[in-house]
Motif scaffolding. Structure first.
Motif, PDB file in Angstrom:
ATOM      1  N   LEU A  65       0.826  -1.208   0.000  1.00 15.84           N
ATOM      2  CA  LEU A  65       0.000   0.000   0.000  1.00 15.84           C
ATOM      3  C   LEU A  65       0.859   1.257   0.000  1.00 15.84           C
ATOM      4  CD1 LEU A  65      -2.492  -1.141   2.789  1.00 15.84           C
ATOM      5  CD2 LEU A  65      -2.823  -1.290   0.309  1.00 15.84           C
ATOM      6  N   PHE A  66       0.379   2.272  -0.727  1.00 14.96           N
ATOM      7  CA  PHE A  66       1.050   3.569  -0.808  1.00 14.96           C
ATOM      8  C   PHE A  66       0.030   4.673  -0.596  1.00 14.96           C
ATOM      9  CE2 PHE A  66       3.229   0.605  -3.596  1.00 14.96           C
ATOM     10  CZ  PHE A  66       4.557   0.770  -3.258  1.00 14.96           C
ATOM     11  N   ALA A  67       0.453   5.751   0.029  1.00 17.41           N
ATOM     12  CA  ALA A  67      -0.380   6.944   0.160  1.00 17.41           C
ATOM     13  C   ALA A  67      -0.291   7.740  -1.147  1.00 17.41           C
ATOM     14  CB  ALA A  67       0.092   7.795   1.339  1.00 17.41           C
ATOM     15  N   ALA A  68      -1.062   8.787  -1.266  1.00 14.06           N
ATOM     16  CA  ALA A  68      -1.098   9.598  -2.484  1.00 14.06           C
ATOM     17  C   ALA A  68       0.254  10.238  -2.779  1.00 14.06           C
ATOM     18  CB  ALA A  68      -2.157  10.688  -2.362  1.00 14.06           C
ATOM     19  N   ASN A  69       0.679  10.177  -4.021  1.00 14.28           N
ATOM     20  CA  ASN A  69       1.878  10.860  -4.499  1.00 14.28           C
ATOM     21  C   ASN A  69       3.152  10.509  -3.739  1.00 14.28           C
ATOM     22  OD1 ASN A  69       0.340  12.321  -6.453  1.00 14.28           O
ATOM     23  ND2 ASN A  69      -0.366  13.656  -4.806  1.00 14.28           N
ATOM     24  N   GLY A  70       3.253   9.300  -3.233  1.00 13.54           N
ATOM     25  CA  GLY A  70       4.452   8.881  -2.507  1.00 13.54           C
ATOM     26  C   GLY A  70       4.602   9.529  -1.150  1.00 13.54           C
ATOM     27  N   ALA A  71       3.523  10.099  -0.644  1.00 18.85           N
ATOM     28  CA  ALA A  71       3.574  10.764   0.665  1.00 18.85           C
ATOM     29  C   ALA A  71       3.667   9.743   1.788  1.00 18.85           C
ATOM     30  CB  ALA A  71       2.324  11.625   0.850  1.00 18.85           C
ATOM     31  N   ASP A  72       3.961  10.229   2.983  1.00 20.62           N
ATOM     32  CA  ASP A  72       3.996   9.387   4.171  1.00 20.62           C
ATOM     33  C   ASP A  72       2.570   9.069   4.616  1.00 20.62           C
ATOM     34  OD1 ASP A  72       6.744   9.778   4.205  1.00 20.62           O
ATOM     35  OD2 ASP A  72       6.614  11.447   5.620  1.00 20.62           O
ATOM     36  N   PHE A  73       2.397   7.913   5.242  1.00 18.23           N
ATOM     37  CA  PHE A  73       1.137   7.630   5.920  1.00 18.23           C
ATOM     38  C   PHE A  73       1.079   8.528   7.153  1.00 18.23           C
ATOM     39  CE2 PHE A  73       1.368   3.990   3.193  1.00 18.23           C
ATOM     40  CZ  PHE A  73       0.044   3.680   2.926  1.00 18.23           C
ATOM     41  N   SER A  74      -0.084   8.637   7.768  1.00 20.42           N
ATOM     42  CA  SER A  74      -0.290   9.653   8.797  1.00 20.42           C
ATOM     43  C   SER A  74       0.415   9.407  10.117  1.00 20.42           C
ATOM     44  CB  SER A  74      -1.788   9.844   9.047  1.00 20.42           C
ATOM     45  OG  SER A  74      -2.358   8.650   9.516  1.00 20.42           O
ATOM     46  N   SER A  75       0.953   8.228  10.351  1.00 15.70           N
ATOM     47  CA  SER A  75       1.622   7.973  11.625  1.00 15.70           C
ATOM     48  C   SER A  75       2.964   7.286  11.420  1.00 15.70           C
ATOM     49  CB  SER A  75       0.739   7.117  12.527  1.00 15.70           C
ATOM     50  OG  SER A  75      -0.409   7.837  12.892  1.00 15.70           O
ATOM     51  N   THR A  76       3.852   7.499  12.360  1.00 15.99           N
ATOM     52  CA  THR A  76       5.218   6.968  12.286  1.00 15.99           C
ATOM     53  C   THR A  76       5.292   5.521  12.761  1.00 15.99           C
ATOM     54  OG1 THR A  76       5.735   7.655  14.529  1.00 15.99           O
ATOM     55  CG2 THR A  76       6.155   9.274  12.763  1.00 15.99           C
ATOM     56  N   MET A  77       6.444   4.902  12.564  1.00  9.10           N
ATOM     57  CA  MET A  77       6.675   3.552  13.081  1.00  9.10           C
ATOM     58  C   MET A  77       6.592   3.539  14.596  1.00  9.10           C
ATOM     59  SD  MET A  77       6.828   1.122  10.930  1.00  9.10           S
ATOM     60  CE  MET A  77       7.262  -0.112  12.128  1.00  9.10           C
ATOM     61  N   PHE A  78       7.082   4.585  15.240  1.00  8.78           N
ATOM     62  CA  PHE A  78       7.052   4.659  16.697  1.00  8.78           C
ATOM     63  C   PHE A  78       5.613   4.565  17.213  1.00  8.78           C
ATOM     64  CE2 PHE A  78       7.049   7.081  20.726  1.00  8.78           C
ATOM     65  CZ  PHE A  78       7.929   6.291  21.450  1.00  8.78           C
ATOM     66  N   ALA A  79       4.694   5.266  16.558  1.00 13.68           N
ATOM     67  CA  ALA A  79       3.285   5.211  16.953  1.00 13.68           C
ATOM     68  C   ALA A  79       2.720   3.813  16.762  1.00 13.68           C
ATOM     69  CB  ALA A  79       2.466   6.215  16.154  1.00 13.68           C
ATOM     70  N   ARG A  80       3.116   3.153  15.675  1.00 15.49           N
ATOM     71  CA  ARG A  80       2.590   1.823  15.346  1.00 15.49           C
ATOM     72  C   ARG A  80       3.118   0.727  16.260  1.00 15.49           C
ATOM     73  NH1 ARG A  80       0.982   2.192   9.823  1.00 15.49           N
ATOM     74  NH2 ARG A  80       1.367   4.315   9.146  1.00 15.49           N
ATOM     75  N   THR A  81       4.358   0.859  16.701  1.00 18.09           N
ATOM     76  CA  THR A  81       4.981  -0.217  17.472  1.00 18.09           C
ATOM     77  C   THR A  81       5.001   0.039  18.972  1.00 18.09           C
ATOM     78  OG1 THR A  81       7.177   0.754  17.169  1.00 18.09           O
ATOM     79  CG2 THR A  81       6.476  -0.895  15.550  1.00 18.09           C
ATOM     80  N   THR A  82       4.908   1.316  19.400  1.00 15.61           N
ATOM     81  CA  THR A  82       5.103   1.644  20.804  1.00 15.61           C
ATOM     82  C   THR A  82       3.942   2.426  21.418  1.00 15.61           C
ATOM     83  OG1 THR A  82       7.474   1.706  20.394  1.00 15.61           O
ATOM     84  CG2 THR A  82       6.717   2.682  22.446  1.00 15.61           C
TER      85      THR A  82
END
Length: 122
Positions: A65-82
């Motif tokens: 999966l990719f966000a629009a125009n190669g942008a970042d998804f709304s949250s960081t890895m830190f938010a996802r894992t910690t």
């Protein structure tokens, strides 16, 4: 909901790939750094004949999966894992946010792997 402590690095090639090994799985960072922005999300499961995707730890396929125009998804890895791993478990919020999807059929079943060097943003 965004959990950024710094401005986004959209398109900067310094990013993480969030990998979800199945339904309810917490993200695994297959990028280069624990708190990086996420530009690619990979979920393991199986594509059905009608094009739908079911998450599964034993699935044969990868959903990229990719966000629009190669942008970042709304949250960081830190938010996802910690910070809030349960919120992002299985990558469902990423699927909702994604604009582009690539199905890689059979690679997971063959023991293939993906890393940040497999993706180049131009």
């Amino acid at each position: 909901m965004s959990f950024r402590s710094t401005p986004p690095g959209d398109g900067d090639n310094a990013y993480a790939i969030a990998f979800y090994a199945g339904q309810g799985a917490v993200a695994t960072n297959i990028g280069a750094g624990g708190s990086l922005d996420v530009q690619v999300v990979v979920r393991r499961g199986d594509y059905n004949a009608n094009g739908t995707f079911n998450l599964s730890a034993t699935g044969a396929d990868y959903q990229v999966l990719f966000a629009a125009n190669g942008a970042d998804f709304s949250s960081t890895m830190f938010a996802r894992t910690t910070v809030l791993p349960a919120t992002f478990a299985g990558g469902g919020t990423d699927f909702t946010e994604a604009v582009h999807e690539i199905g890689i059929l059979g690679l997971a079943a063959q023991g293939g792997s993906l890393t940040t060097s497999d993706f180049v943003f131009v």
